[in-house]
Design an enzyme around this catalytic site. Structure first.
Site, PDB file in Angstrom:
ATOM      1  N   CYS A  45      95.561  92.108  19.287  1.00 34.22           N
ATOM      2  CA  CYS A  45      96.202  91.016  20.028  1.00 34.22           C
ATOM      3  C   CYS A  45      95.321  90.508  21.179  1.00 34.22           C
ATOM      4  O   CYS A  45      95.114  91.218  22.163  1.00 34.22           O
ATOM      5  CB  CYS A  45      97.546  91.507  20.555  1.00 34.22           C
ATOM      6  SG  CYS A  45      98.362  90.381  21.686  1.00 34.22           S
ATOM      7  N   CYS A  88      97.082  90.286  24.568  1.00 34.07           N
ATOM      8  CA  CYS A  88      97.254  91.625  25.147  1.00 34.07           C
ATOM      9  C   CYS A  88      96.030  92.011  25.975  1.00 34.07           C
ATOM     10  O   CYS A  88      96.159  92.600  27.045  1.00 34.07           O
ATOM     11  CB  CYS A  88      97.493  92.661  24.053  1.00 34.07           C
ATOM     12  SG  CYS A  88      99.020  92.437  23.141  1.00 34.07           S
TER      13      CYS A  88
END
Length: 110
Positions: free
Chosen positions: A33, A36
């Site tokens: 991600c 993230c």
């Protein structure tokens, strides 16, 4: 006392998060991600500056396929603030530090 962003696992989630005496922000994230990774420096900075008021941990939802469903995580990153063993606030998506601080003001007294 300032803190750092720590890893938590599903196995120690109850002990670390639900039984904490202070609010705990849990960053549900995954290796693949991009957002993230973008939010991590903001979370590290907040942990270092406000670790006496709120603990910040991260839980990798890639480690167990059922982890996201167990915690009701529909997208990542999702940040849940747990207080008294319950979810007190949910923040979805990567935000810059200033925006995160505004979202967390009730927990860190900003």
């Amino acid at each position: 006392m300032a803190g750092t962003l720590k890893n938590v696992t599903d196995a120690d989630f109850d002990e670390v998060v639900l039984k904490s005496n202070k609010p705990v922000l849990v960053d549900f994230w995954a290796e693949w991600c991009g957002p993230c990774r973008q939010i991590a420096p903001s979370l590290e900075a907040i942990a270092a500056e406000h670790g006496d008021q709120i603990e910040i941990v991260k839980l990798n939802i890639d480690e167990n396929p059922g982890t996201a469903a167990k915690y009701g995580v529909m997208s990542i990153p999702t940040l849940n603030v747990y207080q008294g063993g319950e979810v007190a606030k949910t923040i979805v998506g990567a935000k810059p530090k200033a925006a995160l601080l505004r979202d967390l003001d009730v927990f860190i007294g900003e």
